[in-house]
Design a protein around this motif. Sequence first.
Motif, PDB file in Angstrom:
ATOM      1  N   ASN A  28      68.068  48.121  56.751  1.00  0.00           N
ATOM      2  CA  ASN A  28      67.468  49.051  58.020  1.00  0.00           C
ATOM      3  C   ASN A  28      66.069  48.656  58.497  1.00  0.00           C
ATOM      4  O   ASN A  28      65.308  48.030  57.487  1.00  0.00           O
ATOM      5  N   ALA A  29      65.715  49.072  59.748  1.00  0.00           N
ATOM      6  CA  ALA A  29      64.412  48.309  60.231  1.00  0.00           C
ATOM      7  C   ALA A  29      63.214  48.734  59.045  1.00  0.00           C
ATOM      8  O   ALA A  29      62.373  47.922  58.960  1.00  0.00           O
ATOM      9  N   LEU A  30      63.077  49.952  58.856  1.00  0.00           N
ATOM     10  CA  LEU A  30      62.035  50.542  58.150  1.00  0.00           C
ATOM     11  C   LEU A  30      61.964  49.748  56.725  1.00  0.00           C
ATOM     12  O   LEU A  30      60.470  49.297  56.282  1.00  0.00           O
ATOM     13  N   TYR A  31      63.104  49.653  56.046  1.00  0.00           N
ATOM     14  CA  TYR A  31      63.102  48.555  54.602  1.00  0.00           C
ATOM     15  C   TYR A  31      62.489  47.213  55.053  1.00  0.00           C
ATOM     16  O   TYR A  31      61.679  46.790  54.260  1.00  0.00           O
ATOM     17  N   LEU A  32      62.994  46.637  55.984  1.00  0.00           N
ATOM     18  CA  LEU A  32      62.573  45.489  56.345  1.00  0.00           C
ATOM     19  C   LEU A  32      61.203  45.185  56.620  1.00  0.00           C
ATOM     20  O   LEU A  32      60.614  44.242  56.185  1.00  0.00           O
ATOM     21  N   LYS A  33      60.735  46.065  57.287  1.00  0.00           N
ATOM     22  CA  LYS A  33      59.234  46.193  57.852  1.00  0.00           C
ATOM     23  C   LYS A  33      58.473  46.283  56.670  1.00  0.00           C
ATOM     24  O   LYS A  33      57.498  45.689  56.451  1.00  0.00           O
ATOM     25  N   GLY A  34      58.668  47.078  55.580  1.00  0.00           N
ATOM     26  CA  GLY A  34      58.219  47.307  54.526  1.00  0.00           C
ATOM     27  C   GLY A  34      57.975  45.874  53.615  1.00  0.00           C
ATOM     28  O   GLY A  34      56.974  45.496  53.023  1.00  0.00           O
ATOM     29  N   ALA A  35      59.214  45.033  53.579  1.00  0.00           N
ATOM     30  CA  ALA A  35      59.387  43.848  52.711  1.00  0.00           C
ATOM     31  C   ALA A  35      58.556  42.829  53.626  1.00  0.00           C
ATOM     32  O   ALA A  35      57.876  41.987  52.802  1.00  0.00           O
ATOM     33  N   ILE A  36      58.432  42.710  54.938  1.00  0.00           N
ATOM     34  CA  ILE A  36      57.396  41.924  55.447  1.00  0.00           C
ATOM     35  C   ILE A  36      55.948  42.137  55.326  1.00  0.00           C
ATOM     36  O   ILE A  36      55.342  41.271  54.770  1.00  0.00           O
ATOM     37  N   GLU A  37      55.732  43.463  55.122  1.00  0.00           N
ATOM     38  CA  GLU A  37      54.447  43.868  54.972  1.00  0.00           C
ATOM     39  C   GLU A  37      54.139  43.498  53.670  1.00  0.00           C
ATOM     40  O   GLU A  37      52.848  42.938  53.223  1.00  0.00           O
ATOM     41  N   LYS A  38      54.806  43.664  52.770  1.00  0.00           N
ATOM     42  CA  LYS A  38      54.495  43.298  51.195  1.00  0.00           C
ATOM     43  C   LYS A  38      54.157  41.837  51.118  1.00  0.00           C
ATOM     44  O   LYS A  38      53.475  41.245  50.446  1.00  0.00           O
ATOM     45  N   CYS A  39      55.044  40.953  51.983  1.00  0.00           N
ATOM     46  CA  CYS A  39      55.138  39.568  51.940  1.00  0.00           C
ATOM     47  C   CYS A  39      53.964  39.208  52.480  1.00  0.00           C
ATOM     48  O   CYS A  39      53.214  38.326  51.772  1.00  0.00           O
ATOM     49  N   LEU A  40      53.135  39.676  53.556  1.00  0.00           N
ATOM     50  CA  LEU A  40      52.131  39.449  54.230  1.00  0.00           C
ATOM     51  C   LEU A  40      50.780  39.590  53.177  1.00  0.00           C
ATOM     52  O   LEU A  40      50.066  38.962  53.177  1.00  0.00           O
ATOM     53  N   LEU A  41      50.859  40.676  52.582  1.00  0.00           N
ATOM     54  CA  LEU A  41      49.856  41.201  51.756  1.00  0.00           C
ATOM     55  C   LEU A  41      49.640  40.227  50.593  1.00  0.00           C
ATOM     56  O   LEU A  41      48.658  40.098  50.085  1.00  0.00           O
ATOM     57  N   ALA A  42      50.834  39.600  50.137  1.00  0.00           N
ATOM     58  CA  ALA A  42      51.038  38.930  48.939  1.00  0.00           C
ATOM     59  C   ALA A  42      50.340  37.710  49.175  1.00  0.00           C
ATOM     60  O   ALA A  42      49.641  36.921  48.369  1.00  0.00           O
ATOM     61  N   HIS A  43      50.289  37.152  50.251  1.00  0.00           N
ATOM     62  CA  HIS A  43      49.540  35.936  50.819  1.00  0.00           C
ATOM     63  C   HIS A  43      48.291  36.245  51.637  1.00  0.00           C
ATOM     64  O   HIS A  43      47.605  35.359  52.387  1.00  0.00           O
ATOM     65  N   LYS A  44      47.536  37.471  51.558  1.00  0.00           N
ATOM     66  CA  LYS A  44      46.534  37.911  51.834  1.00  0.00           C
ATOM     67  C   LYS A  44      46.519  37.850  53.307  1.00  0.00           C
ATOM     68  O   LYS A  44      45.416  37.379  54.002  1.00  0.00           O
ATOM     69  N   LEU A  45      47.417  38.097  53.990  1.00  0.00           N
ATOM     70  CA  LEU A  45      47.340  37.967  55.594  1.00  0.00           C
ATOM     71  C   LEU A  45      47.311  39.583  55.810  1.00  0.00           C
ATOM     72  O   LEU A  45      48.126  40.232  55.449  1.00  0.00           O
ATOM     73  N   ASN A  46      46.692  39.652  57.135  1.00  0.00           N
ATOM     74  CA  ASN A  46      46.591  41.045  57.702  1.00  0.00           C
ATOM     75  C   ASN A  46      47.217  41.378  58.759  1.00  0.00           C
ATOM     76  O   ASN A  46      47.353  40.508  59.707  1.00  0.00           O
ATOM     77  N   ILE A  47      48.350  42.424  58.584  1.00  0.00           N
ATOM     78  CA  ILE A  47      49.279  42.579  59.705  1.00  0.00           C
ATOM     79  C   ILE A  47      48.741  43.007  61.156  1.00  0.00           C
ATOM     80  O   ILE A  47      49.488  42.598  61.937  1.00  0.00           O
TER      81      ILE A  47
END
Length: 290
Positions: A28-47
């Motif tokens: 679902n969209a909310l779960y995928l959004k959370g996964a993307i944010e977590k991925c970006l944060l892991a690479h020190k990228l600001n959403i």
Amino acid sequence: MTVVLRFVDKNGYIQERLFDLIHVKETNALYLKGAIEKCLLAHKLNIENIRGQGYDGASNMRGEWSGLKALFLNECPYAYYLTFIVNIIISSAKRHDQLQAAHLAEIERLIELEELETGKGQNQIGTIKRAGDTRWGSHLGSLNSLLNMYTASCSVLQTVIKKGKGVKRGEADKAYDDMTSFEFVLVLHTMIQILGISNELCQALQRKSQDILNSMHLVSNTKILIQKLRDDGWENLLQQVLLFCNNHEIEVPNMEDHYIYGRGIFRQPKDRVTNLHYFRFDVFNAAIDS
């Protein structure tokens, strides 16, 4: 899920980087959004630095959804559902027909109660507009149509809850629960006011032939109007929201009580601030500041 980052480097060349594969349990969209944010944060990228890509000749631009994103990042999921609910309601021809039938029934009810004026060209049966991916003005039209067809939209969601199956039924149940909350109604009215003020400027900035002096004038006027909304617009907005909630039998929280995040069994206190403080400063002001 695989996330690909495309960006322009310091020398002006387009680069691509493939991130590690991410395992997701839900799609679902909310779960995928959370996964993307977590991925970006892991690479020190600001959403906050993400820009939308226009595929119809429009330039890359932050767009009017920045206000919605600000609300979402301030732990207000209803901003996201403004778009999500529209997609649920008009995702099929059958639901679209149900929406128009429900809207017609609501118009007839209001006319019978003499709460709606009649006349040529009035009370036409429309639909909820789907917000365009790259055109700023389309978001205002989408939110306005959702507001105008609020009762009909709730009716369609209730039908999906009763007769739907699996994921769709769960999505509709969640959407209806959010849509019938005071906080959702407040966010909806807030965004319509903000986008209504910025609409003329947004349209001007999209024209291929730019009138720089006029654009500068519109920027100045928009900033003044937005600031005026922030300084003097809260009480008027709150009265509109209270009236809307009263007309649609939506529970209004006591503004002096501590704000409780969520509904039902998911209710939990948030930072021990009052409802008035949260709705005015963490939602209303936060959207305008963004």
